[in-house]
Each structure stands twice: as C-alpha cells, then as structure tokens.
Design a protein around this motif. Structure first.
Motif, short mmCIF file in Angstrom:
data_model
loop_
_atom_site.label_atom_id
_atom_site.label_comp_id
_atom_site.label_asym_id
_atom_site.label_seq_id
_atom_site.Cartn_x
_atom_site.Cartn_y
_atom_site.Cartn_z
N CYS A 1 -4.85 0.62 3.24
CA CYS A 1 -3.76 -0.07 3.95
C CYS A 1 -3.04 0.88 4.90
O CYS A 1 -2.77 0.53 6.05
CB CYS A 1 -2.78 -0.68 2.96
N VAL B 1 -5.18 -5.71 5.08
CA VAL B 1 -3.85 -5.40 4.55
C VAL B 1 -3.30 -6.63 3.82
O VAL B 1 -2.78 -6.53 2.71
CB VAL B 1 -2.89 -4.93 5.67
N SER C 1 -2.60 -6.52 -0.29
CA SER C 1 -1.19 -6.37 -0.66
C SER C 1 -0.61 -7.65 -1.24
O SER C 1 -1.11 -8.75 -0.99
CB SER C 1 -0.38 -5.92 0.55
N CYS D 1 3.66 -2.92 3.79
CA CYS D 1 2.97 -3.75 2.79
C CYS D 1 3.27 -3.17 1.41
O CYS D 1 3.64 -2.01 1.28
CB CYS D 1 1.47 -3.83 3.05
#
Length: 135
Positions: A32, A93, A97, A113
C-alpha cells in the motif's frame, strides 16, 4: 508500533528505499505504501516532495499516509483491463485496506489507508474513499 515518518522525493528509486524502512511491517503495508508513492510519481511527476507516515491505530490497524503538495489532484480508482500495464494501484489499496481516503488542506493532500493488523480479520474493502477537507 513505533511511528515512522519519512520525507523523500517521489522517484522510482524511492520505492525500494521505502520498502526497506517498512521491512518490519507486513506485505500489505509495504504494498500500500509503495502504491501510494507510485501514484505521486505517475500523476504529479518524479521529484515531487512527499512525506510518508506509518503508524498504529487504536483498533490495531496500520495507517499509511502519503502527503504531497497538490491538493487539486485527487486520486481515482480505475478499472484496469486485464492487459493494461497500469491503473491498478488504488484498486489494490482499496482491496487490501479496511478503509482509505483523502485529507485536503489548502497547500497539500494526504492519501491514507488503514491496513488490518495481523490479528485483525479481513473486512469488506471500500472502493469509495473518505474525503475530508481540513480548515
């Protein structure tokens, strides 16, 4: 978790440096953080100054933040085709997340995130970011 803050220039060489700083963290956190950094390179250009922060939350998640000096350029989740060479970063992402979003200030934005911790169950990801405009 000890919070981490790095100031660096968004360049392709910065991605492996960022991953080295995050080696104590899980793969999802490293991915991420790298994807958020790569978005700055792709959409604002190489050499853009960024601040990367990684910290724990009260709920046991890991929060990843990337701040850049372009509040007018908002991230967008794209639907990349199977043969597309790019366009999957924010989708990754969003999938990895529990939630993600954007905080806007007059002279910068922070894309963030929250990745579940190792003891946290996976949650339904949110494709829509939380948008917060700071005073």
């Amino acid at each position: 978790m000890t919070p981490l803050e790095l100031r660096l220039l968004a360049t392709p060489k910065a991605a492996p440096e960022l991953r080295r700083h995050l080696r104590e963290h899980g793969f999802d956190v490293r991915l991420c953080a790298t994807e958020l950094l790569t978005n700055v390179i792709d959409h604002l250009g190489e050499g853009t100054p960024v601040t990367v922060r990684v910290s724990g939350t009260a709920h046991g998640h890991t929060r990843v933040e990337v701040t850049d000096p372009a509040p007018g350029t908002l991230p967008t989740v794209l639907s990349a085709t199977g043969t597309a060479e790019s366009g999957r970063g924010l989708s990754l992402v969003a999938r990895l997340s529990r939630r993600w979003g954007v905080e806007l200030d007059a002279d910068r934005k922070t894309v963030w995130c929250e990745v579940p911790g190792p003891e946290q169950p996976a949650a339904e990801p949110s494709q829509e970011p939380t948008l917060l405009k700071l005073p």
